[in-house]
Design a protein around this motif. Structure first.
Motif, PDB file in Angstrom:
ATOM      1  N   SER A 122     -23.863 -21.885 -32.879  1.00 42.25           N
ATOM      2  CA  SER A 122     -23.592 -20.559 -32.333  1.00 42.25           C
ATOM      3  C   SER A 122     -22.106 -20.378 -32.038  1.00 42.25           C
ATOM      4  N   PHE A 123     -21.479 -21.434 -31.511  1.00 40.99           N
ATOM      5  CA  PHE A 123     -20.044 -21.369 -31.241  1.00 40.99           C
ATOM      6  C   PHE A 123     -19.245 -21.156 -32.526  1.00 40.99           C
ATOM      7  N   LEU A 124     -19.576 -21.912 -33.569  1.00 44.06           N
ATOM      8  CA  LEU A 124     -18.818 -21.804 -34.819  1.00 44.06           C
ATOM      9  C   LEU A 124     -19.000 -20.444 -35.481  1.00 44.06           C
ATOM     10  N   VAL A 125     -20.233 -19.980 -35.565  1.00 43.93           N
ATOM     11  CA  VAL A 125     -20.486 -18.691 -36.206  1.00 43.93           C
ATOM     12  C   VAL A 125     -19.854 -17.550 -35.418  1.00 43.93           C
ATOM     13  N   ALA A 126     -19.991 -17.596 -34.091  1.00 44.02           N
ATOM     14  CA  ALA A 126     -19.399 -16.551 -33.257  1.00 44.02           C
ATOM     15  C   ALA A 126     -17.879 -16.558 -33.351  1.00 44.02           C
ATOM     16  N   THR A 127     -17.282 -17.750 -33.366  1.00 44.57           N
ATOM     17  CA  THR A 127     -15.826 -17.846 -33.468  1.00 44.57           C
ATOM     18  C   THR A 127     -15.347 -17.342 -34.816  1.00 44.57           C
ATOM     19  N   ALA A 136     -10.447 -19.215 -35.868  1.00 45.34           N
ATOM     20  CA  ALA A 136     -11.683 -19.587 -36.558  1.00 45.34           C
ATOM     21  C   ALA A 136     -11.472 -20.832 -37.421  1.00 45.34           C
ATOM     22  N   ALA A 137     -10.341 -20.911 -38.106  1.00 45.56           N
ATOM     23  CA  ALA A 137     -10.054 -22.080 -38.949  1.00 45.56           C
ATOM     24  C   ALA A 137      -9.923 -23.340 -38.102  1.00 45.56           C
ATOM     25  N   ALA A 138      -9.320 -23.219 -36.920  1.00 41.69           N
ATOM     26  CA  ALA A 138      -9.177 -24.370 -36.028  1.00 41.69           C
ATOM     27  C   ALA A 138     -10.530 -24.866 -35.545  1.00 41.69           C
ATOM     28  N   ALA A 139     -11.448 -23.955 -35.280  1.00 42.36           N
ATOM     29  CA  ALA A 139     -12.784 -24.341 -34.812  1.00 42.36           C
ATOM     30  C   ALA A 139     -13.574 -25.064 -35.897  1.00 42.36           C
TER      31      ALA A 139
END
Length: 246
Positions: A122-127, A136-139
């Motif tokens: 959820s964190f990755l998709v939301a970011t 977003a690339a850093a995440a």
């Protein structure tokens, strides 16, 4: 594909991100899950749990990568992230072959996202969907970089396990990530994140470090939860249903 590096930059932003996670990465190296995995002594049910959760994670990670590709600043960068999304789907398919083989215990229960897996996805998709491209690339980066870093240290023990048991699934899994091909992909991902940082604002560069730290925390939690799972809270209706005698 390679990305340009500005020789005038004295410090790569990804180096700053890496330094910010020093203590976290040290704790990852000490995880019981990874120690037992490298030794080939991880309980089979824990490895199965890991593969089931990683298969679910990879489906969400592929979505995040696809969103990131859509926000990329140029076609070559978009192609790299899109190819990585396709690779994540392919990796999930390989997990499925391990899960359906004879090496691991079978189960009739349908795998669902653990709290950690759902939180990470959820964190990755939301970011990827809501933050600027550099953040977003850093995440996205820790999943590439942490895996490669861990595999280097596990590879020696994995080679010893493979020497005694060439078909050992744990050692084969480690060997997949300890390869020149995978390290090349990680290097390219780092270069693209560095490029994004050079074009980002100061606020975005700070947010990039925060996103990288959060994703690294999830990496640690994800591995640990396979051996030490945290179950979802049980609702009163579920408790009542479990007490019904068929």
């Amino acid at each position: 594909m390679t990305a340009p590096v500005n020789s005038m930059d004295s410090v790569r932003h990804t180096d700053l991100m890496w330094t910010a996670t020093t203590s976290l990465r040290h704790s990852i190296d000490q995880l019981e899950f990874l120690t037992l995995l490298g030794e080939g002594t991880l309980p089979l049910d824990a490895f199965r749990t890991y593969l089931e959760q990683d298969r679910l994670y990879l489906a969400g990670y592929a979505k995040a990568l696809a969103i990131l590709a859509s926000k990329a600043p140029d076609p070559a960068t978009a192609a790299f992230w899109a190819t990585s999304a396709a690779s994540a789907v392919e990796e999930a398919t390989l997990h499925e072959s391990l899960l359906s083989g004879d090496a691991l215990p079978t189960t009739s229960a349908r795998a669902t996202h653990s709290p950690t897996c759902l939180g990470y996805v959820s964190f990755l998709v939301a970011t990827a969907a809501t933050e600027p491209y550099p953040v977003a690339a850093a995440a996205i980066l820790p999943c590439f970089w942490i895996y490669a870093d861990v595999a280097v240290r596990l590879s020696a023990s994995a080679k010893r396990v493979l020497h005694h048991d060439p078909n050992h699934p744990y050692a084969q899994w480690v060997s997949t990530y300890d390869s020149d091909e995978f390290r090349d992909v990680v290097d390219c991902a780092r270069l693209l994140v560095d490029d994004a940082a050079r074009l980002a604002t100061d606020t975005q560069r700070s947010a990039m470090i925060d996103a990288f730290v959060i994703a690294t925390r999830y990496e640690s939690m994800f591995w640990d939860s396979a051996l030490h799972p945290t179950p979802w809270p049980t609702s009163s209706s579920e408790l009542a249903a479990s007490e019904v005698t068929p």
